[in-house]
Design a protein around this motif. Structure first.
Motif, PDB file in Angstrom:
ATOM      1  N   LEU A  48       9.720  14.658  14.357  1.00  0.00           N
ATOM      2  CA  LEU A  48       8.394  15.038  14.031  1.00  0.00           C
ATOM      3  C   LEU A  48       7.694  13.788  13.470  1.00  0.00           C
ATOM      4  N   VAL A  49       8.094  12.983  13.002  1.00  0.00           N
ATOM      5  CA  VAL A  49       7.445  11.456  12.740  1.00  0.00           C
ATOM      6  C   VAL A  49       7.248  10.840  13.743  1.00  0.00           C
ATOM      7  N   LEU A  50       8.240  10.733  14.698  1.00  0.00           N
ATOM      8  CA  LEU A  50       8.230   9.972  16.081  1.00  0.00           C
ATOM      9  C   LEU A  50       7.150  10.614  17.084  1.00  0.00           C
ATOM     10  N   ARG A  51       7.320  11.678  17.055  1.00  0.00           N
ATOM     11  CA  ARG A  51       6.190  12.564  18.391  1.00  0.00           C
ATOM     12  C   ARG A  51       4.807  12.107  17.516  1.00  0.00           C
ATOM     13  N   GLY A  52       4.609  12.306  16.328  1.00  0.00           N
ATOM     14  CA  GLY A  52       3.200  12.029  15.773  1.00  0.00           C
ATOM     15  C   GLY A  52       2.808  10.754  15.778  1.00  0.00           C
ATOM     16  N   GLN A  88       1.017  -1.175  -0.011  1.00  0.00           N
ATOM     17  CA  GLN A  88      -0.214   0.056  -0.102  1.00  0.00           C
ATOM     18  C   GLN A  88       0.861   1.298   0.088  1.00  0.00           C
ATOM     19  N   VAL A  89       0.578   2.329  -0.643  1.00  0.00           N
ATOM     20  CA  VAL A  89       1.252   3.461  -0.677  1.00  0.00           C
ATOM     21  C   VAL A  89       0.558   4.678  -0.170  1.00  0.00           C
ATOM     22  N   VAL A  90       1.100   5.519   0.747  1.00  0.00           N
ATOM     23  CA  VAL A  90       0.523   6.797   0.898  1.00  0.00           C
ATOM     24  C   VAL A  90       1.505   8.218   0.541  1.00  0.00           C
ATOM     25  N   HIS A  91       0.605   8.788  -0.105  1.00  0.00           N
ATOM     26  CA  HIS A  91       1.321  10.102  -0.527  1.00  0.00           C
ATOM     27  C   HIS A  91       1.013  11.120   0.720  1.00  0.00           C
ATOM     28  N   GLY A  92       2.251  11.882   1.314  1.00  0.00           N
ATOM     29  CA  GLY A  92       2.109  12.877   2.192  1.00  0.00           C
ATOM     30  C   GLY A  92       3.043  12.760   3.140  1.00  0.00           C
ATOM     31  N   PHE A  93       3.137  13.652   4.136  1.00  0.00           N
ATOM     32  CA  PHE A  93       3.987  13.865   5.271  1.00  0.00           C
ATOM     33  C   PHE A  93       3.397  12.990   6.425  1.00  0.00           C
ATOM     34  N   LEU A  94       4.618  12.501   7.158  1.00  0.00           N
ATOM     35  CA  LEU A  94       4.151  12.329   8.505  1.00  0.00           C
ATOM     36  C   LEU A  94       4.679  13.030   9.565  1.00  0.00           C
ATOM     37  N   SER A  95       3.992  13.890  10.438  1.00  0.00           N
ATOM     38  CA  SER A  95       4.290  14.814  11.507  1.00  0.00           C
ATOM     39  C   SER A  95       3.623  14.499  12.714  1.00  0.00           C
ATOM     40  N   ASN A  96       3.863  15.574  13.651  1.00  0.00           N
ATOM     41  CA  ASN A  96       3.126  15.766  14.821  1.00  0.00           C
ATOM     42  C   ASN A  96       2.098  17.075  14.717  1.00  0.00           C
ATOM     43  N   LEU A 121      -6.685  14.917   9.080  1.00  0.00           N
ATOM     44  CA  LEU A 121      -6.928  13.905   9.832  1.00  0.00           C
ATOM     45  C   LEU A 121      -7.716  12.782   9.253  1.00  0.00           C
ATOM     46  N   CYS A 122      -7.095  11.378   9.382  1.00  0.00           N
ATOM     47  CA  CYS A 122      -7.907  10.641   8.383  1.00  0.00           C
ATOM     48  C   CYS A 122      -7.164   9.132   8.727  1.00  0.00           C
ATOM     49  N   SER A 123      -7.866   8.080   8.495  1.00  0.00           N
ATOM     50  CA  SER A 123      -7.273   6.805   8.736  1.00  0.00           C
ATOM     51  C   SER A 123      -6.560   6.343   7.500  1.00  0.00           C
ATOM     52  N   LEU A 124      -5.624   5.441   7.925  1.00  0.00           N
ATOM     53  CA  LEU A 124      -5.005   4.925   6.830  1.00  0.00           C
ATOM     54  C   LEU A 124      -5.450   4.217   5.773  1.00  0.00           C
ATOM     55  N   PRO A 152      -0.330  16.407   1.979  1.00  0.00           N
ATOM     56  CA  PRO A 152      -0.851  16.625   3.313  1.00  0.00           C
ATOM     57  C   PRO A 152       0.249  16.224   4.382  1.00  0.00           C
ATOM     58  N   ALA A 153      -0.156  16.709   5.572  1.00  0.00           N
ATOM     59  CA  ALA A 153       0.860  16.173   6.675  1.00  0.00           C
ATOM     60  C   ALA A 153      -0.009  15.377   7.780  1.00  0.00           C
ATOM     61  N   ARG A 154       0.312  14.226   8.026  1.00  0.00           N
ATOM     62  CA  ARG A 154      -0.783  13.531   9.037  1.00  0.00           C
ATOM     63  C   ARG A 154       0.224  13.053   9.961  1.00  0.00           C
ATOM     64  N   ARG A 155      -0.603  12.647  11.004  1.00  0.00           N
ATOM     65  CA  ARG A 155       0.145  11.815  12.323  1.00  0.00           C
ATOM     66  C   ARG A 155       0.035  10.439  12.034  1.00  0.00           C
ATOM     67  N   LEU A 156       1.001   9.777  12.361  1.00  0.00           N
ATOM     68  CA  LEU A 156       0.863   8.113  12.412  1.00  0.00           C
ATOM     69  C   LEU A 156      -0.282   7.736  13.421  1.00  0.00           C
ATOM     70  N   ASP A 157      -0.241   8.488  14.463  1.00  0.00           N
ATOM     71  CA  ASP A 157      -1.262   8.289  15.501  1.00  0.00           C
ATOM     72  C   ASP A 157      -2.827   7.916  14.764  1.00  0.00           C
ATOM     73  N   ASP A 158      -3.000   8.995  14.089  1.00  0.00           N
ATOM     74  CA  ASP A 158      -4.418   9.015  13.404  1.00  0.00           C
ATOM     75  C   ASP A 158      -4.653   8.211  12.375  1.00  0.00           C
ATOM     76  N   LEU A 159      -3.425   7.675  11.753  1.00  0.00           N
ATOM     77  CA  LEU A 159      -3.625   6.741  10.770  1.00  0.00           C
ATOM     78  C   LEU A 159      -3.856   5.483  11.165  1.00  0.00           C
ATOM     79  N   MET A 160      -3.087   5.275  12.161  1.00  0.00           N
ATOM     80  CA  MET A 160      -3.271   3.983  12.972  1.00  0.00           C
ATOM     81  C   MET A 160      -4.538   3.760  14.077  1.00  0.00           C
ATOM     82  N   ALA A 161      -5.325   4.850  14.231  1.00  0.00           N
ATOM     83  CA  ALA A 161      -5.997   4.753  15.534  1.00  0.00           C
ATOM     84  C   ALA A 161      -7.228   3.586  15.173  1.00  0.00           C
ATOM     85  N   PRO A 162      -7.716   3.426  14.013  1.00  0.00           N
ATOM     86  CA  PRO A 162      -8.731   2.315  13.843  1.00  0.00           C
ATOM     87  C   PRO A 162      -8.028   1.014  14.545  1.00  0.00           C
TER      88      PRO A 162
END
Length: 286
Positions: free
Chosen positions: A221-225, A135-143, A148-151, A188-198
């Motif tokens: 930025l990636v780790l904090r997010g 699977q591929v995702v275009h965007g930054f990972l940040s805090n 805000l969206c799921s993976l 877009p910039a997203r948090r890993l926490d939001d992507l993986m929340a479900p």
């Protein structure tokens, strides 16, 4: 390395041949056809460890010598987790995504990059792998997210972008996109926490996960997010840490290490070249 690739590399780097770009342009297509007889890709052993089949047009690099310590760590983790998942953050053209996905029939990869052409290149790099496991995702990972969206939503949005643009991931079409380079078509910039929340909220066991991160100074930025994901999923981490680039984000290697210690991770430096390669394990797995 095959005899044909070895011979081509030798000839290409002869002093009087390196400047003959028009000559090489004429030879490039027949050379690629000769490399990829049968259309199943060119066999390459990444870092001397992981055997993959990649498109002939990407076979010119010395992949056998690519980051051997980091690749060895990746190979070891994949051997221990044959049904694992790799989150390839900053996938670039996808060489480590390919290394992971070819390691076994059940390994899955999610490749992230802020450059849409790089995302397309990762798909191209992995196209000879069996099954729909990339699977591929275009965007930054940040805090500091702009979206805000799921993976699943991010993956679907990337599919639509790729279909709209028709990008094919050809060599020479990719670039590094920095999160500080703001412009109207910024990813877009997203948090890993939001992507993986479900996944974190469904109460089911989380599959073994390795987070590989190479983002040219934006590591923290990636780790904090992804702090909640790190706490709950406890993935192993394969980090490329960039001391010269970290100050651009107001960070240092000490800041990155302190955050990981705070998250109860052990940090091991595998190697140092133009960057530092870190292997980080949650303490309870040691």
């Amino acid at each position: 390395m095959s005899t044909l690739r070895r011979f081509a590399k030798f000839v290409r780097h002869l002093p009087w041949m390196e400047r003959q770009e028009r000559f090489w342009s004429l030879l490039r297509r027949p050379y690629h056809l000769a490399l990829d007889v049968g259309g199943r890709g060119v066999k390459v052993r990444i870092g001397g460890k992981l055997l993959v089949r990649i498109p002939a047009e990407y076979a010119g690099a010395p992949w056998e010598d690519y980051e051997p310590e980091a690749v060895a760590a990746l190979a070891g983790w994949l051997a221990e987790h044959p049904t694992g998942r790799v989150l390839d953050v900053g996938c670039s053209i996808g060489i480590l995504s390919a290394a992971a996905i070819f390691s076994g029939p059940a390994v899955e990869v999610v490749a992230f990059d802020s450059d849409l052409s790089s995302v397309a290149a990762a798909m191209r790099m992995c196209r000879h792998a069996r099954g729909e496991r990339l699977q591929v995702v275009h965007g930054f990972l940040s805090n500091d997210p702009t979206e805000l969206c799921s993976l699943a939503v991010a993956v679907s949005a990337t599919k639509r972008e790729l279909a709209r643009t028709g990008l094919g991931g050809e060599p020479g079409t990719t670039r590094f996109a920095c999160i500080t380079d703001i412009h109207e078509d910024s990813a877009p910039a997203r948090r890993l926490d939001d992507l993986m929340a479900p996944e974190l909220e469904n109460g089911l066991d989380i599959r073994p996960t390795l987070l590989k991160c190479d983002v040219e100074g934006a590591e923290l930025l990636v780790l904090r997010g992804g702090a909640n994901f790190l706490r709950k999923a406890r993935p192993e981490l394969l980090l490329s840490v960039h001391p010269p680039a970290l100050p651009s984000y107001g960070h240092s290697t000490g800041d990155v290490e302190a955050f990981l210690r705070q998250m109860d991770y052990e940090v091991h430096c595998l190697a140092i070249d133009h960057e530092e390669h870190w292997w980080c394990e949650p303490k309870e797995t040691l």
